[in-house]
Design a protein around this motif. Sequence first.
Motif, mmCIF file in Angstrom:
data_model
loop_
_atom_site.group_PDB
_atom_site.id
_atom_site.type_symbol
_atom_site.label_atom_id
_atom_site.label_comp_id
_atom_site.label_asym_id
_atom_site.label_seq_id
_atom_site.Cartn_x
_atom_site.Cartn_y
_atom_site.Cartn_z
ATOM 1 N N LEU A 160 0.817 -1.209 0.000
ATOM 2 C CA LEU A 160 0.000 0.000 0.000
ATOM 3 C C LEU A 160 0.854 1.265 0.000
ATOM 4 O O LEU A 160 0.687 2.137 -0.848
ATOM 5 C CB LEU A 160 -0.922 0.010 1.226
ATOM 6 C CG LEU A 160 -1.943 -1.125 1.313
ATOM 7 C CD1 LEU A 160 -2.701 -1.051 2.635
ATOM 8 C CD2 LEU A 160 -2.911 -1.095 0.145
ATOM 9 N N TYR A 161 1.753 1.361 0.974
ATOM 10 C CA TYR A 161 2.592 2.551 1.041
ATOM 11 C C TYR A 161 3.860 2.251 1.840
ATOM 12 O O TYR A 161 3.949 1.254 2.555
ATOM 13 C CB TYR A 161 1.838 3.729 1.662
ATOM 14 C CG TYR A 161 1.441 3.550 3.116
ATOM 15 C CD1 TYR A 161 2.277 3.971 4.147
ATOM 16 C CD2 TYR A 161 0.224 2.965 3.467
ATOM 17 C CE1 TYR A 161 1.917 3.817 5.474
ATOM 18 C CE2 TYR A 161 -0.144 2.803 4.786
ATOM 19 C CZ TYR A 161 0.698 3.238 5.786
ATOM 20 O OH TYR A 161 0.341 3.078 7.109
ATOM 21 N N LYS A 162 4.819 3.136 1.679
ATOM 22 C CA LYS A 162 6.075 3.023 2.422
ATOM 23 C C LYS A 162 6.269 4.294 3.235
ATOM 24 O O LYS A 162 6.032 5.394 2.748
ATOM 25 C CB LYS A 162 7.252 2.830 1.472
ATOM 26 C CG LYS A 162 8.614 2.681 2.177
ATOM 27 C CD LYS A 162 9.731 2.436 1.186
ATOM 28 C CE LYS A 162 9.650 1.024 0.602
ATOM 29 N NZ LYS A 162 10.833 0.712 -0.238
ATOM 30 N N GLU A 163 6.675 4.125 4.484
ATOM 31 C CA GLU A 163 6.927 5.297 5.326
ATOM 32 C C GLU A 163 8.246 5.163 6.069
ATOM 33 O O GLU A 163 8.734 4.066 6.320
ATOM 34 C CB GLU A 163 5.781 5.530 6.309
ATOM 35 C CG GLU A 163 5.618 4.486 7.391
ATOM 36 C CD GLU A 163 4.503 4.828 8.364
ATOM 37 O OE1 GLU A 163 4.279 6.022 8.619
ATOM 38 O OE2 GLU A 163 3.844 3.889 8.857
ATOM 39 N N LYS A 164 8.795 6.306 6.414
ATOM 40 C CA LYS A 164 10.060 6.356 7.136
ATOM 41 C C LYS A 164 9.820 6.167 8.633
ATOM 42 O O LYS A 164 8.723 6.382 9.136
ATOM 43 C CB LYS A 164 10.734 7.710 6.912
ATOM 44 C CG LYS A 164 10.997 8.058 5.467
ATOM 45 C CD LYS A 164 11.501 9.494 5.361
ATOM 46 C CE LYS A 164 11.645 9.920 3.910
ATOM 47 N NZ LYS A 164 12.052 11.351 3.794
ATOM 48 N N TYR A 165 10.879 5.784 9.323
ATOM 49 C CA TYR A 165 10.905 5.855 10.776
ATOM 50 C C TYR A 165 11.654 7.121 11.184
ATOM 51 O O TYR A 165 12.602 7.542 10.520
ATOM 52 C CB TYR A 165 11.638 4.659 11.384
ATOM 53 C CG TYR A 165 10.895 3.363 11.320
ATOM 54 C CD1 TYR A 165 9.609 3.239 11.832
ATOM 55 C CD2 TYR A 165 11.492 2.233 10.763
ATOM 56 C CE1 TYR A 165 8.936 2.040 11.784
ATOM 57 C CE2 TYR A 165 10.819 1.024 10.712
ATOM 58 C CZ TYR A 165 9.544 0.933 11.224
ATOM 59 O OH TYR A 165 8.878 -0.255 11.175
ATOM 60 N N VAL A 166 11.232 7.704 12.276
ATOM 61 C CA VAL A 166 11.976 8.804 12.892
ATOM 62 C C VAL A 166 12.231 8.421 14.343
ATOM 63 O O VAL A 166 11.579 7.524 14.892
ATOM 64 C CB VAL A 166 11.199 10.137 12.812
ATOM 65 C CG1 VAL A 166 11.026 10.564 11.359
ATOM 66 C CG2 VAL A 166 9.842 10.031 13.505
ATOM 67 N N ALA A 167 13.169 9.088 14.958
ATOM 68 C CA ALA A 167 13.496 8.799 16.356
ATOM 69 C C ALA A 167 12.713 9.730 17.280
ATOM 70 O O ALA A 167 12.571 10.926 17.002
ATOM 71 C CB ALA A 167 14.986 8.957 16.598
ATOM 72 N N TYR A 168 12.196 9.157 18.357
ATOM 73 C CA TYR A 168 11.596 9.945 19.433
ATOM 74 C C TYR A 168 12.567 9.850 20.605
ATOM 75 O O TYR A 168 12.783 8.766 21.164
ATOM 76 C CB TYR A 168 10.223 9.405 19.814
ATOM 77 C CG TYR A 168 9.545 10.203 20.920
ATOM 78 C CD1 TYR A 168 8.856 11.378 20.616
ATOM 79 C CD2 TYR A 168 9.611 9.794 22.248
ATOM 80 C CE1 TYR A 168 8.254 12.123 21.613
ATOM 81 C CE2 TYR A 168 9.008 10.535 23.250
ATOM 82 C CZ TYR A 168 8.330 11.694 22.927
ATOM 83 O OH TYR A 168 7.737 12.438 23.922
ATOM 84 N N VAL A 169 13.181 10.981 20.980
ATOM 85 C CA VAL A 169 14.328 10.973 21.888
ATOM 86 C C VAL A 169 14.013 11.717 23.182
ATOM 87 O O VAL A 169 13.415 12.805 23.177
ATOM 88 C CB VAL A 169 15.545 11.641 21.208
ATOM 89 C CG1 VAL A 169 16.772 11.555 22.100
ATOM 90 C CG2 VAL A 169 15.828 10.986 19.859
ATOM 91 N N SER A 170 14.410 11.134 24.278
ATOM 92 C CA SER A 170 14.249 11.784 25.583
ATOM 93 C C SER A 170 15.261 12.921 25.729
ATOM 94 O O SER A 170 16.411 12.794 25.286
ATOM 95 C CB SER A 170 14.474 10.763 26.705
ATOM 96 O OG SER A 170 14.654 11.414 27.946
#
Length: 308
Positions: A160-170
């Motif tokens: 269906l689709y491709k998406e990126k990952y991003v980092a969620y950082v403390s």
Amino acid sequence: MTLQQLEYIVAVDKYRSFVQAAESCGVTQSTLSTLIMKLENELDVVIFDRNSRPARPTEMGEKLINQAKVALYNVKQLEELVNVEKKRNFGEVKLSICPTIAPYITPKLFKFLSITYPKINIRAREMTRTHTIYKLKRAEIDVAIMSYPREDEDLLEIPLYKEKYVAYVSPMSSLYKEKEIDMESLPSNHLWGLKDEVSLQRQVSELCDLDYEHSSKYEAGGICTLMMIVDENGGYTSIPELHVNLLRESMRSHIRPIVNPVPTRTVSMFVRKDFVRERMLNILAEGIKHVIPTEMLDEHLLKYPIRL
């Protein structure tokens, strides 16, 4: 043996109660029990242990029930062939959506389908990938939307689709000061992930040559809980880029792009290989194209209708 009898044994297995099964099928308990006993006599087997509370199938009964589910599934497939030929836009579809995908697909997808195809009844559930595959192969659901990176000879995948990952950082992490994060600088001992959603975290680990098995994993729940764990305990996690739009402004300040290389996931629809409801898949795909940004959609999905 009749389809009605197969429906009855599947219902009893689902509810583990003859009373509730009869109510769901719209018949009296005596009618349901009588027809199940006739089926048992015809096959010369005991399908349910009547002494068990709640009602449970015998070992042979469980095998018969599993096959009954497939038989009923195939009957619905025949009905769908007629609907497709006559271009009828109605019917029911049992849909499973992965919890890490559902928040940004289901609200707009349901709205689109209710307006555009009001006679289609979507019965959707959020389920983990492991549970979804089990249900899909047993014909207990029709379609699954999930990220599943391994080929499976029993299932058909429609990207269906491709998406990126991003980092969620403390803010407690040394990574927080970076404007973007290079894969090589990601520490394995500060990575939080959902245990069942292997695709969500494993790619980050493997691309960085990290020891995924020693990263911290949360047994259940969703991405929102995972970010709260990061906020409270430090470290970081990776989240799909579409999830960023759901965050409060204060939480968006914790987002950092990941580069060299950029980790991604492909989200697909999955069906059994004997699935024939082509029209329904195209309707769902139409809804997805309405929800997901065009630049993320699979190129083949954009250009061509789904053909089984």
